[in-house]
Motif scaffolding. Structure first.
Motif, mmCIF file in Angstrom:
data_model
loop_
_atom_site.group_PDB
_atom_site.id
_atom_site.type_symbol
_atom_site.label_atom_id
_atom_site.label_comp_id
_atom_site.label_asym_id
_atom_site.label_seq_id
_atom_site.Cartn_x
_atom_site.Cartn_y
_atom_site.Cartn_z
ATOM 1 N N GLY A 418 0.785 -1.242 -0.048
ATOM 2 C CA GLY A 418 -0.015 0.163 0.014
ATOM 3 C C GLY A 418 0.818 1.355 0.066
ATOM 4 O O GLY A 418 0.518 2.091 0.960
ATOM 5 N N LEU A 419 1.859 1.343 -0.816
ATOM 6 C CA LEU A 419 2.846 2.610 -1.030
ATOM 7 C C LEU A 419 2.148 3.800 -1.778
ATOM 8 O O LEU A 419 1.408 4.715 -1.110
ATOM 9 N N SER A 420 2.177 3.642 -2.934
ATOM 10 C CA SER A 420 1.628 4.909 -3.636
ATOM 11 C C SER A 420 0.700 4.452 -5.008
ATOM 12 O O SER A 420 0.291 3.231 -5.214
ATOM 13 N N SER A 421 -0.202 5.654 -5.284
ATOM 14 C CA SER A 421 -1.265 5.249 -5.966
ATOM 15 C C SER A 421 -1.900 6.638 -7.007
ATOM 16 O O SER A 421 -1.060 7.686 -6.542
ATOM 17 N N SER A 422 -2.444 6.286 -7.995
ATOM 18 C CA SER A 422 -2.888 7.673 -8.593
ATOM 19 C C SER A 422 -3.960 7.507 -9.337
ATOM 20 O O SER A 422 -4.395 6.440 -9.890
ATOM 21 N N ILE A 423 -4.805 8.443 -10.016
ATOM 22 C CA ILE A 423 -5.873 8.411 -10.715
ATOM 23 C C ILE A 423 -5.703 9.725 -11.860
ATOM 24 O O ILE A 423 -5.440 10.529 -11.447
ATOM 25 N N PHE A 424 -6.071 9.142 -13.096
ATOM 26 C CA PHE A 424 -6.066 10.343 -14.120
ATOM 27 C C PHE A 424 -7.531 10.464 -14.534
ATOM 28 O O PHE A 424 -8.279 9.368 -15.063
ATOM 29 N N SER A 425 -8.095 11.504 -14.159
ATOM 30 C CA SER A 425 -9.537 11.647 -14.311
ATOM 31 C C SER A 425 -9.744 13.055 -14.130
ATOM 32 O O SER A 425 -9.205 13.978 -13.490
ATOM 33 N N LEU A 435 -9.704 9.822 -3.297
ATOM 34 C CA LEU A 435 -9.101 10.282 -2.363
ATOM 35 C C LEU A 435 -9.860 10.260 -0.883
ATOM 36 O O LEU A 435 -9.326 10.281 0.193
ATOM 37 N N SER A 436 -10.919 9.585 -0.785
ATOM 38 C CA SER A 436 -11.796 9.603 0.457
ATOM 39 C C SER A 436 -11.498 8.385 1.202
ATOM 40 O O SER A 436 -10.585 7.281 0.770
ATOM 41 N N ALA A 437 -11.995 8.201 2.186
ATOM 42 C CA ALA A 437 -11.774 6.978 3.302
ATOM 43 C C ALA A 437 -12.261 5.683 2.501
ATOM 44 O O ALA A 437 -11.573 4.596 2.848
ATOM 45 N N ARG A 438 -13.034 5.684 1.612
ATOM 46 C CA ARG A 438 -13.495 4.431 1.053
ATOM 47 C C ARG A 438 -12.714 4.241 -0.414
ATOM 48 O O ARG A 438 -12.676 3.242 -1.380
ATOM 49 N N GLY A 439 -11.427 5.086 -0.702
ATOM 50 C CA GLY A 439 -10.684 5.343 -1.868
ATOM 51 C C GLY A 439 -9.458 4.642 -1.869
ATOM 52 O O GLY A 439 -9.299 3.591 -0.995
ATOM 53 N N SER A 440 -8.378 4.836 -2.420
ATOM 54 C CA SER A 440 -7.037 4.358 -2.329
ATOM 55 C C SER A 440 -6.622 4.100 -1.087
ATOM 56 O O SER A 440 -6.780 4.818 -0.021
ATOM 57 N N ASP A 441 -6.226 2.886 -0.542
ATOM 58 C CA ASP A 441 -5.814 2.479 0.684
ATOM 59 C C ASP A 441 -4.159 2.826 0.827
ATOM 60 O O ASP A 441 -3.546 2.216 1.790
ATOM 61 N N CYS A 442 -3.660 3.469 0.033
ATOM 62 C CA CYS A 442 -2.078 3.808 -0.058
ATOM 63 C C CYS A 442 -1.573 4.913 1.014
ATOM 64 O O CYS A 442 -2.667 5.588 1.331
ATOM 65 N N GLY A 443 -0.447 5.128 1.254
ATOM 66 C CA GLY A 443 -0.094 6.327 1.958
ATOM 67 C C GLY A 443 0.101 7.381 1.029
ATOM 68 O O GLY A 443 0.339 8.600 1.627
#
Ligand code: NAD
Length: 504
Positions: A418-425, A435-443
């Motif tokens: 669970g290190l890094s993540s991104s969205i293109f939108s 970005l919310s609490a139910r979104g990406s679980d990464c740091g």
């Protein structure tokens, strides 16, 4: 000029005594050509124990020096790094195989965190808290912790030390560094720059910074020594599994910065020109050898064929090779033969799970038979299975198709790391959900940039098997200090908390 001569000149320029890299049982090789560039001496149990004792002694003095004065040492260190940026950056390129701008960028990151830490040295503050008792004041203070062990990986051979050391030093702690056995020369160079900085100031205790060259054994000496109050360990999840429980067994503090398996989601509304560039850098840059490298890509089915087609064009045209021998190279070598073997094994495994592999072949073999350059691999996977669930430290990007955003988000989080993540939108519903609490679980969760290339101002680290540690900016400094809560009674009565009565 041979690479070894180049290294010799750089190390002389950086102030490293020649005996530290000209003799010794450990050969240091450059991934650029595979040739041996130096020989270093491993720390022994007694030299390591002595370094820890010196650090403990230095701690007793350093903790009493006001934090802004400790910051002055880090300011001078930052200036030494500024002067040495070209030489040290080139040494990073030679020892770790990064392209020149990334080698320089790594030193810039060291300078940035020094600047950050200097400012921080005047901001190590605690809260004043409302007491429930009359004529009482409650406050917290942050005090130095003790010697800090820093274990680092090969792929950021100097920046990771500085994230830890700059903070640890202003927080009042000596540092003892066990660099990767694959990159000891850059560590010796940084230690020489530290010593230059310390010599420019009065009152810096001896033993405030030390380097222990060696492999896992040397790291274990730091992990097991009760005088080392905190160990910040950066490396693979396998390393964290060994180090974490040993530190916990002696109730030591730990910061674990372990492997990632970073993903991006490309939505139909994304700016696709921007997304192609960002994804190319994140997946191919540093030859896929960043903890934050992009490894999994979820693309909406409506744009999948066009988008993946564009990515393949980039993959086919990217310039690969020895950055010292060729101009405009964007991708250097893998660190060694073992990394190459693992990459090939992983690609073979991906095929057994139905993966269609584009790229991934060895190149530049004739020029440099002992170096391992590869074309980056893009693997179209029918599902998130097999090797997609783990980190292979090489330029392999698994691409998968999705139709519902929630399905992509669930898959995004459905890995152990669970290190890094991104969205293109450009759709705010998707972005905010990500970005919310139910979104990406990464740091780290980014929008319209890739998952790699963090700035030092933010806290860096990840969740789950990535280890949970945070380094660099924000309030990461708190991990390097101990918190004291104090309640002061300035009245003449003795009211007890929670209304307890104890009349004697
Ligand atoms: P590695 O785990 O092989 O080695 C890392 C360091 O740990 C080395 O200095 C090594 O000597 C030491 N070490 C290994 N076993 C040890 C033990 N039992 N006790 C004490 N020390 C031990 O990792 P590597 O190949 O150098 O680096 C690549 C890995 O590092 C990747 O998994 C990458 O994702 C990870 N990494 C993570 C971050 C992060 O911030 N999360 C940053 C950079 C790299």
């Amino acid at each position: 000029m041979t690479l070894a001569n180049d290294v010799d000149l750089l190390l002389q320029d950086l102030g490293v005594p020649r005996h530290l890299y000209s003799q010794g049982s450990r050969a240091v090789r450059s991934p650029l050509t595979g040739e041996t560039i130096a020989r270093v001496l491993d720390a022994t149990v007694s030299s390591a124990t002595e370094a820890i004792a010196r650090a403990q002694h230095a701690f007793l003095e350093w903790r009493t020096i006001p934090a802004p004065q400790r910051g002055e040492l880090v300011r001078v260190l930052g200036n030494e790094l500024r002067s040495a940026k070209t030489a040290l950056g080139r040494l990073v390129t030679i020892e770790a195989g990064k392209i020149l701008s990334e080698g320089q960028g790594e030193v810039q990151e060291m300078i940035d965190i020094c600047d950050f830490a200097v400012g921080l040295s005047r901001q190590l503050y605690g809260l004043t808290i409302a007491s429930e008792r009359p004529n009482h004041r409650m406050m917290e203070q942050w005090h130095p912790l003790g010697p800090v062990g820093i274990i680092t990986s090969f792929n950021f051979p100097v920046a990771v030390w500085s994230w830890n050391a700059a903070l640890a030093l202003v927080c009042g702690n000596p540092v003892i560094w066990k660099p990767s056995e694959k990159t000891p020369l850059t560590a010796l160079a940084v230690q020489a720059l530290f010593e230059r900085a310390a010599a420019k100031l009065d009152g810096i205790p001896a033993g405030l910074s030390a380097v222990l060259i060696g492999g896992r054994d040397a790291g274990e000496l730091l992990v097991d020594d009760p005088r080392v109050a905190l160990v910040s360990a950066t490396g693979s999840i396998a390393m964290g599994r060994m180090v974490g429980p040993r530190l916990a067994a002696r109730f030591a503090r730990s910061i674990l910065e372990l492997g990632g398996n970073n993903a991006s989601i490309v939505c139909p509304s994304a700016d696709l020109d921007l997304a192609v560039r960002a994804i190319a850098f994140a997946a191919i840059g540093t030859a896929g050898q960043r903890c934050t490298s992009l490894r999994r890509l979820f693309v909406h089915y409506s744009i999948y064929d066009a988008f993946v087609g564009r990515l393949k064009q980039v993959y086919a045209s990217v310039r690969i090779g020895n950055p010292l021998a060729k101009d405009d190279v964007l991708v250097g070598p893998l660190i060694d033969e073992m990394a190459f073997q693992k990459m090939q094994e992983t690609l073979a495994e991906a095929r057994t799970f139905g993966g269609i592999v584009f790229g991934g072949a060895r190149v530049e073999e004739k020029q440099d038979p002992a170096a391992y350059y590869v074309t980056p691999a893009l693997v179209e996977m029918p599902a998130q299975t097999g090797p997609v669930l783990r980190e292979t430290f090489a330029p392999i990007l698994y691409v998968m198709k999705y139709s519902e955003f929630d399905e992509a988000l669930a898959l995004h989080n459905d890995v152990p790391q669970g290190l890094s993540s991104s969205i293109f939108s450009t759709n705010m519903h998707e972005v905010e959900k990500f970005l919310s609490a139910r979104g990406s679980d990464c740091g780290i969760a980014n929008v319209n940039i890739g998952p790699s290339g963090a700035e030092i101002g933010g806290a860096f680290g990840g969740e789950k098997e990535t280890g949970g540690g945070r380094e660099a900016g924000s309030d990461s400094w708190k991990a390097y200090m101990r918190r004291v809560t104090s309640t002061i009674n300035f009245g003449h009565d003795l009211p007890l908390a929670q209304g307890v009565r104890f009349d004697i």
